[in-house]
Design an enzyme around this catalytic site. Structure first.
Site, PDB file in Angstrom:
ATOM      1  N   LYS A 116       2.572  -6.356  -2.776  1.00 60.71           N
ATOM      2  CA  LYS A 116       1.920  -5.264  -3.512  1.00 60.71           C
ATOM      3  C   LYS A 116       1.331  -5.751  -4.828  1.00 60.71           C
ATOM      4  O   LYS A 116       0.277  -5.273  -5.247  1.00 60.71           O
ATOM      5  CB  LYS A 116       2.923  -4.134  -3.796  1.00 60.71           C
ATOM      6  N   LYS A 198       1.010  -1.359  12.075  1.00 62.18           N
ATOM      7  CA  LYS A 198       1.787  -0.132  11.980  1.00 62.18           C
ATOM      8  C   LYS A 198       0.875   1.032  11.563  1.00 62.18           C
ATOM      9  O   LYS A 198      -0.026   0.851  10.756  1.00 62.18           O
ATOM     10  CB  LYS A 198       2.872  -0.354  10.922  1.00 62.18           C
ATOM     11  N   LYS A 201      -0.762   5.881   6.592  1.00 60.69           N
ATOM     12  CA  LYS A 201      -1.647   6.899   6.010  1.00 60.69           C
ATOM     13  C   LYS A 201      -2.617   6.283   5.024  1.00 60.69           C
ATOM     14  O   LYS A 201      -3.573   6.921   4.607  1.00 60.69           O
ATOM     15  CB  LYS A 201      -0.821   8.001   5.354  1.00 60.69           C
TER      16      LYS A 201
END
Ligand code: TRP
Length: 334
Positions: A116, A198, A201
């Site tokens: 991240k 995967k 959203k």
């Protein structure tokens, strides 16, 4: 509400967007199924969401809507504790104390942080680095025995164990050392556009995911567009037929069937008929959850009352552990 003879299950989910069917079948449905067999504590991790930029009004709305969605999906406030992280100040307080008992070295090894932070550019937030310590504080405040999480969070649960053990050794036994928990029936739902990834959203392609709130026609149209594989047989083969396999797994999950039974249902179907049937099955399955969600969102006070009650009960549990910790580290107490 809680039974001393049962183990405590503890888990949280971030209100980082709308829930997808991946969140539902991978996590939320298991949360619902575990109620009764365990003392269950579930929470919305809104403090974790601040580790990436947020529009304040959106975060507030999503925190509320995610709470309503958990209730609509079957998290039952008579059986489980449900609360919002920022409503229980003990999380932030314990996080600080644990920060002072965690090491830069172990934190620097967290793979989610590495991934991240690479995306955050130059101004990496300290909170992003500290995220796993806050997560350890969440878990350790409730004497949690088992923590159901996805594969991307197992390293964080392992860190929480290490922090707990270290604290217990350095001071005296204080925390229950938690264990990760992989539910038997958890499903890993993949993207409809790229079945090797995967379902998420945050995908730029809205056809890649199905939101819990998607209307029936949108669900069916997204399934019609789902990527399939060459050939025409509807068989489960993750390696060579990732698209069809994902759709079979979704169908099996939704209908409570085995993958073998799902294959048998479509032994003579075309890809087009199969995709339509999966879309319809998902839409049918979500319909009652969606209507309950719509009802709850309109009854804001009812949801807020549940969250208020949850925060009070959670605060009472957390305060006992936090008081013990404060005494052990040497804070002056009244
Ligand atoms: N980090 C988790 C996630 O993004 C959410 C979370 C925060 C959590 N604190 C937790 C999960 C404690 C389990 C236990 O999925």
């Amino acid at each position: 509400m809680f039974d001393k003879d049962k183990k405590t299950i503890f888990s949280g989910i971030q209100p980082s967007g709308e829930f997808t069917i991946g969140n539902y079948f991978g996590a939320i449905k298991n949360w619902v199924d575990l109620q009764g067999d365990y003392n269950c504590i579930y929470f919305i991790a809104d403090m974790h969401s601040l580790t990436v930029p947020q529009v304040p009004a959106d975060l507030r709305r999503r925190t509320f809507e995610c709470s309503a969605m958990l209730l609509a999906a079957g998290v039952d406030p008579d059986k489980s504790l449900l609360f919002v992280q920022s409503h229980v100040s003990a999380h932030a307080e314990l996080c600080w104390i644990l920060n002072c008992n965690s090491y830069m070295g172990e934190m620097s090894r967290m793979t989610q942080y590495k991934d991240k932070s690479a995306k955050q550019g130059e101004n990496i937030r300290v909170g992003l680095f500290d995220y796993p310590v806050l997560m350890a504080a969440d878990i350790l405040l409730y004497n949690s025995d088992l923590v159901p999480v996805g594969a991307d969070q197992t390293q964080h649960v392992e860190l929480a164990r290490n922090i707990a053990e270290r604290f217990n050794n350095n001071y005296s036994p204080t925390f229950t050392v938690p264990e990760g928990y992989i539910p038997e029936s958890g499903a890993r739902i993949m993207s409809l556009a790229d079945p090797t990834r995967k379902m998420s959203k945050s995908d730029e392609n809205a056809n890649a995911y199905i939101l819990m709130k998607d209307p029936r026609d949108v669900i069916i149209s997204k399934f019609k567009k789902a990527v399939t594989d060459s050939g025409h047989e509807i068989v489960h083969d993750r390696e060579n037929k990732p698209g069809i396999s994902n759709l079979l797994e979704i169908y099996a999950c939704v209908c409570g069937k085995s993958v073998k039974e799902a294959e048998a249902d479509f032994a003579t179907s075309s890809y087009a008929d199969f995709k339509l049937a999966v879309g319809e099955a998902v839409a049918d399955r979500l319909a009652p959850i969606q209507s309950e969600f719509d009802r709850l969102v309109k009854d804001k006070q009812y949801v807020m009352d549940i969250l208020k009650d949850g925060s009070e009960k959670a605060s009472a549990i957390a305060a006992r552990v936090l008081d013990k910790v404060k005494r052990k580290v040497g804070y002056l107490q009244f």
